[in-house]
Design an enzyme around this catalytic site. Structure first.
Site: not given
Ligand code: NAD
Length: 254
Positions: A155, A162
């Protein structure tokens, strides 16, 4: 009358149909909320706009969270269209691949700062712009991961980032609570999304989650949507400053 009838808010972080933010937008819409949403850039727009059509999102704008003008324009548009905001979901994260996949001790100053700006401080900037629109109270939500509090394999710097995001969430909750603005973090287990594909050996994290979690099996973005809709609702009016796990109970394991 559904739980979110009459409520209006923004969902930031939809990239495609796999995005956790998309599942949240669907759940918010299904519960009766009017949802506004954004796409990061022109490349993302054709993937996001058809989804926004599905939920009838009338407020739709580009937003790169590093662009202060776009951020201001988004909240100005919400003020003009709705006169207020009831909820904002921040589902945005980024770290340069070399810094994400390397050791934390080797991370670059620039990469760490960029990850913090996009993934953490952007939430503070959104909260600042949302505050005057939440005169009657509201719900600010962000997405975190267990790597904030525990060392999770691969990670990398997103762990410290985070951790800062969760701590920021608590400070916001303290500062904005007197205005009846609630601030919480939702912490899903590993879900296959585009952002997750940047994490090395993500399959191993998924396999561990699927096999060892008390509630075993695959986690889907749709597992997260209902909690988001609840946190946006009046039923969560006394819930603030929390990190809420949607991980089949995995966080209680060592
Ligand atoms: P995702 O790739 O679908 O979403 C990530 C988003 O961040 C995208 O829409 C991207 O456009 C946006 N982003 C990145 N840089 C940006 C910027 N400069 N301006 C505007 N938008 C920007 O993936 P996800 O997994 O749905 O991620 C969403 C959240 O969930 C994140 O914070 C991620 O850390 C968190 N998360 C994900 C998981 C997992 O396993 N997928 C687990 C826990 C937390």
């Amino acid at each position: 009358m559904t739980a979110l009838a009459g409520k209006k808010g923004l969902v930031i972080g939809i990239a495609n149909r796999d995005s956790i933010a998309w599942a949240c937008a669907k759940a918010l819409h299904a519960a009766g909320a009017e949802v506004g949403a954004t796409w990061q850039n022109d490349k993302a727009r054709p993937h996001v706009e058809p989804l926004l059509d599905e939920i009838g999102a009338t407020l739709r704008l580009p937003l790169d969270v590093q662009d202060d003008g776009q951020m201001q324009a988004l909240f100005d548009a919400a003020a003009t269209r709705w006169g207020r905001l009831d909820f904002v979901l921040h589902a945005v994260a980024f770290a340069p691949r070399a810094d994400l996949q390397g050791r934390v001790v080797d991370s670059s100053r620039e990469g760490f700062a960029l990850a913090m700006d996009i993934s953490c401080h952007s939430f503070l900037r959104m909260a600042r712009l949302a505050e005057p629109l939440m005169a009657a109270g509201g719900s600010l939500m962000t997405l975190s991961y267990l790597g904030a509090s525990e060392v999770m394999p691969h990670y990398g710097i997103m762990g410290p980032v985070k951790a800062a995001l969760e701590s920021s969430m608590r400070y916001l909750a303290a500062e904005l609570g007197p205005s009846r603005i609630r601030v919480n973090a939702i912490s899903p287990g590993p879900v296959r999304t585009r952002a997750a594909s940047g994490i090395a050996s993500f399959d191993a994290l998924v396999a561990d989650s699927e096999q060892r979690s008390p509630i075993a099996g695959a986690l889907l973005p749709e597992d997260v949507g209902p909690l988001c809709a609840f946190l946006a609702s009046d039923g969560a009016r006394a819930i603030s400053g929390c990190t809420l796990y949607v991980d089949g109970g995995h966080h209680i394991l060592n």
